[in-house]
Design a protein around this motif. Structure first.
Motif, short mmCIF file in Angstrom:
data_model
loop_
_atom_site.label_atom_id
_atom_site.label_comp_id
_atom_site.label_asym_id
_atom_site.label_seq_id
_atom_site.Cartn_x
_atom_site.Cartn_y
_atom_site.Cartn_z
N GLN A 176 -1.97 6.66 0.81
CA GLN A 176 -2.85 6.17 -0.25
C GLN A 176 -2.75 6.99 -1.53
O GLN A 176 -3.72 7.19 -2.26
N HIS A 208 -4.63 -1.99 -1.98
CA HIS A 208 -5.02 -0.92 -2.89
C HIS A 208 -6.54 -0.90 -3.06
O HIS A 208 -7.17 -1.96 -3.16
N HIS A 237 0.82 -1.20 0.00
CA HIS A 237 0.00 0.00 0.00
C HIS A 237 0.86 1.26 0.00
O HIS A 237 1.85 1.36 0.73
#
Length: 271
Positions: free
Chosen positions: A114, A141, A110
């Motif tokens: 984000q 994700h 990840h």
């Protein structure tokens, strides 16, 4: 060695990914070596690790000592987002520590905050074309992040590894991934799941199984690859035999709708 047939799912790159794998998150040192050795002896042919787990050498030693031909074991590792710009060095170091010529699946963990990382993803895809990784995918994700990677690079991840359990069941996630032809791989399959719930104990009693085995069988029925982990040899063997179980449509639906109070789920990061 177990004779339990474990179903596989085809992924890009021509690999067939066994749908029950052995997870090594939080396993280190000799515990990791012994657990992976036990798993391979029991019949597992899918081992999941990562740079961040700091157990590549122990996993590699277990693979070598097992005597199992390399092509018979599906090996997954992961790239940390902070390796941006050093993707080749990271992959070469991973395969060197594992003692293998290639990995079957290389995942981009990840991204921080984000934010999508298309440059890193492009570099990973190009390295996979050279053969050191048979397939590339992502971990943790969202589908929005996956769409950004596809839009920016034209390369679709083979797999997205996410937390998945009855407590986290999300049918829309499965639909969105199927539409993109991205296989779902679930870690922490038993986490936050009440194994004493009748939705699990009733089919377990009917099948002569454990509630944990029922949870893993539910994953397979939902076409989600699952990565149970344990240091106990009996649990390691039992988890693999979940592939022998068949749940009814009614049992599957009941497990789908288990109320596990997901709002109270721990925020502790996973693999």
């Amino acid at each position: 060695m177990s004779s339990t047939p474990v179903p596989t799912v085809p992924i890009s790159g021509g690999a067939a990914m066994p749908m029950i794998g052995f997870g090594t998150w939080q396993l280190s040192g000799e515990d990791a070596y012994r657990a992976v050795s036990t798993a391979l002896e029991a019949g597992y042919r899918h081992i999941d690790t990562a740079v961040g787990y700091v157990n590549h050498r122990q996993v590699g030693r277990a693979l070598a000592d097992s005597g199992i031909p390399r092509h018979e074991v599906f090996v997954t590792t992961k790239l940390l987002p902070n390796s941006a710009g050093r993707e080749r060095q990271a992959l070469e170091r991973a395969v060197d520590q594992l003692g293998v010529a290639y990995v079957d699946l290389w995942l981009l963990r990840h991204p921080p905050r984000q934010d999508p990382l298309p440059a890193v993803w492009q570099a990973m895809a190009e390295l996979a074309d050279e053969g050191t990784a048979r397939a590339v995918g992502v971990s943790n994700h969202t589908t929005a992040l996956i769409d950004t990677l596809i839009w920016e690079t034209g390369r679709t991840p083979a797999v997205n590894q996410v937390a998945f359990s009855p407590a986290r069941f999300d049918p829309q996630l499965l639909v969105e991934h199927a539409e993109r032809r991205v296989a779902v791989q679930g870690y922490s399959p038993l986490r936050h799941t009440d194994l004493s719930h009748p939705a699990l104990t009733a089919p377990a009693a009917r099948l002569g199984a454990t509630p944990a085995q029922v949870v893993l069988a539910w994953h397979l029925a939902r076409r989600v690859t699952t990565l149970p982990s344990s240091t106990r040899p009996d649990h390691i063997r039992d988890n693999l035999t979940a592939a022998q179980l068949t749940l009814s449509a009614a049992e599957l639906h009941t497990i789908d709708t288990l109320d596990q109070h997901t709002a109270a789920l721990s925020a502790t990061p996973g693999p």
